[in-house]
Design a protein around this motif. Sequence first.
Motif, PDB file in Angstrom:
ATOM      1  N   GLY A 107       0.811  -1.205   0.000  1.00 31.17           N
ATOM      2  CA  GLY A 107       0.000   0.000   0.000  1.00 31.17           C
ATOM      3  C   GLY A 107       0.844   1.254   0.000  1.00 31.17           C
ATOM      4  O   GLY A 107       2.020   1.239   0.403  1.00 31.17           O
ATOM      5  N   LEU A 108       0.257   2.333  -0.464  1.00 29.88           N
ATOM      6  CA  LEU A 108       0.882   3.656  -0.434  1.00 29.88           C
ATOM      7  C   LEU A 108       0.039   4.555   0.438  1.00 29.88           C
ATOM      8  O   LEU A 108      -1.175   4.670   0.242  1.00 29.88           O
ATOM      9  CB  LEU A 108       0.995   4.230  -1.842  1.00 29.88           C
ATOM     10  CG  LEU A 108       1.617   5.625  -1.963  1.00 29.88           C
ATOM     11  CD1 LEU A 108       2.419   5.743  -3.257  1.00 29.88           C
ATOM     12  CD2 LEU A 108       0.559   6.743  -1.930  1.00 29.88           C
ATOM     13  N   TRP A 109       0.686   5.223   1.405  1.00 35.37           N
ATOM     14  CA  TRP A 109       0.009   6.150   2.300  1.00 35.37           C
ATOM     15  C   TRP A 109       0.489   7.556   1.976  1.00 35.37           C
ATOM     16  O   TRP A 109       1.672   7.851   2.080  1.00 35.37           O
ATOM     17  CB  TRP A 109       0.316   5.813   3.758  1.00 35.37           C
ATOM     18  CG  TRP A 109      -0.625   6.476   4.747  1.00 35.37           C
ATOM     19  CD1 TRP A 109      -1.396   7.568   4.547  1.00 35.37           C
ATOM     20  CD2 TRP A 109      -0.872   6.056   6.094  1.00 35.37           C
ATOM     21  NE1 TRP A 109      -2.118   7.868   5.672  1.00 35.37           N
ATOM     22  CE2 TRP A 109      -1.818   6.950   6.639  1.00 35.37           C
ATOM     23  CE3 TRP A 109      -0.386   5.013   6.894  1.00 35.37           C
ATOM     24  CZ2 TRP A 109      -2.268   6.841   7.950  1.00 35.37           C
ATOM     25  CZ3 TRP A 109      -0.843   4.910   8.187  1.00 35.37           C
ATOM     26  CH2 TRP A 109      -1.779   5.811   8.716  1.00 35.37           C
ATOM     27  N   GLU A 110      -0.450   8.396   1.573  1.00 33.27           N
ATOM     28  CA  GLU A 110      -0.121   9.778   1.229  1.00 33.27           C
ATOM     29  C   GLU A 110       0.002  10.609   2.498  1.00 33.27           C
ATOM     30  O   GLU A 110      -0.918  10.672   3.315  1.00 33.27           O
ATOM     31  CB  GLU A 110      -1.205  10.368   0.329  1.00 33.27           C
ATOM     32  CG  GLU A 110      -0.967  11.818  -0.030  1.00 33.27           C
ATOM     33  CD  GLU A 110      -2.113  12.425  -0.818  1.00 33.27           C
ATOM     34  OE1 GLU A 110      -2.168  13.665  -0.897  1.00 33.27           O
ATOM     35  OE2 GLU A 110      -2.954  11.659  -1.338  1.00 33.27           O
ATOM     36  N   HIS A 111       1.151  11.271   2.650  1.00 35.16           N
ATOM     37  CA  HIS A 111       1.396  12.121   3.814  1.00 35.16           C
ATOM     38  C   HIS A 111       1.576  13.585   3.419  1.00 35.16           C
ATOM     39  O   HIS A 111       2.294  14.331   4.081  1.00 35.16           O
ATOM     40  CB  HIS A 111       2.657  11.650   4.559  1.00 35.16           C
ATOM     41  CG  HIS A 111       2.556  10.272   5.124  1.00 35.16           C
ATOM     42  ND1 HIS A 111       1.504   9.835   5.876  1.00 35.16           N
ATOM     43  CD2 HIS A 111       3.404   9.213   5.026  1.00 35.16           C
ATOM     44  CE1 HIS A 111       1.695   8.579   6.242  1.00 35.16           C
ATOM     45  NE2 HIS A 111       2.828   8.172   5.731  1.00 35.16           N
ATOM     46  N   SER A 112       0.912  14.000   2.349  1.00 34.38           N
ATOM     47  CA  SER A 112       1.115  15.362   1.849  1.00 34.38           C
ATOM     48  C   SER A 112       0.309  16.410   2.596  1.00 34.38           C
ATOM     49  O   SER A 112       0.447  17.601   2.338  1.00 34.38           O
ATOM     50  CB  SER A 112       0.758  15.423   0.354  1.00 34.38           C
ATOM     51  OG  SER A 112      -0.606  15.078   0.154  1.00 34.38           O
ATOM     52  N   SER A 113      -0.522  15.988   3.545  1.00 33.99           N
ATOM     53  CA  SER A 113      -1.397  16.940   4.232  1.00 33.99           C
ATOM     54  C   SER A 113      -0.750  17.567   5.459  1.00 33.99           C
ATOM     55  O   SER A 113      -1.420  18.231   6.239  1.00 33.99           O
ATOM     56  CB  SER A 113      -2.698  16.241   4.656  1.00 33.99           C
ATOM     57  OG  SER A 113      -2.421  15.158   5.527  1.00 33.99           O
TER      58      SER A 113
END
Length: 273
Positions: free
Chosen positions: A202-208
Motif C-alpha cells: 500500500g501507499l500512504w499519502e502524507h502530503s497533508s
Amino acid sequence: MRFMSPGSVVWFEIGTADLQTVQNFYGPLLGWTFEVDPDSSFDGRTYTRIIAPGAPWPMGAIQQGETGGEVINLSMLSADVGADVDKLTALGAEVVVPATAVGDVTVFARLKDPRGNTFSLFSRGSSEDLAERAQATEEHMEASAFQPQPGSMAWFEIGTTDPQATIDFYSSAFGWRFEKDETAGGKPYFNIFTGGDRPGGGLWEHSSGTGDGDYMMPSILVTDVPATAAAATDAGARVEHGPETNPDGLVFARLLDPHGNHFGLFSQPAHSG
C-alpha cells in the motif's frame, strides 16, 4: 502475472554493521530464526537468511558489511538487473550498489528512488546446484503470499509526501498499479498491485502535513499488534504511528527499530481468517 514475476516485491533485506543487535531485536520479537547463506556471502559481507516461524525457506536476509548504512530495503525480482538499473536511473533513481554478480547465485543492485527510499533488484540464479532449492523457495513464497503466517512479511508500505511522483516512478519502473483503498476509513491510502490480482502493498499519502515523511518498509503479520508494539518499544524500538484500527478490523502500527529503520506490524480482521 504470477507472484514471482519481474517487478514483484518478493524479499527484503536488512543492511547493518551490527548483525547481533539485529538478530537480538527481531528474533525474540517476531520469532525469526537465522542461518548464514554461504553461497551469497562474499567480499567480507555475511549474508544471513531470515526465516519466519515454522517456515521451511527464508523470506529475507541480513547483509552485514558495506551496505550503504543501516537500512531495511524491499527487493524486487528482475529479469535483467543491468538493464533495469539503466532504466531506473533514467527515471531518477540513484545507484547505491551497481549491478553485482554473486557467483552464479544471483545478480543484485541497490538503488534509491527519487524520494530517497532504498530498494534492491535481484535476478534468479543460474546455478544448477541451487536450482532445486530456488524452486522450492519460490513455491513457498508464492504460497505464503496467499496464506501468510504470523511472523512473516505479508505486506509492504510506501509512505510519501509526493504521491504523484511516487506513483509515476513505480508505475513506469515496474508496471505497478495503484487503486484507492475504500476500507481504510477515509485515509489517503492506495493498494499497490505488483503483478497479480491481489494487492501486495500500500501507499500512504502524507502530503497533508501530518509530519510523516517518505519511507518504504516491510510489514509483518502478527496476532496482537498492541502487544507486539509494546514488546518492540521495550526492546529499543519507537512507535511512529498507531496502533490504529481500520473500520474493517485490520490493526496496524508503524515503528522504527533500534537502528532507526521503519517496519510495520499488522493483524488481519477477524472475519478474514
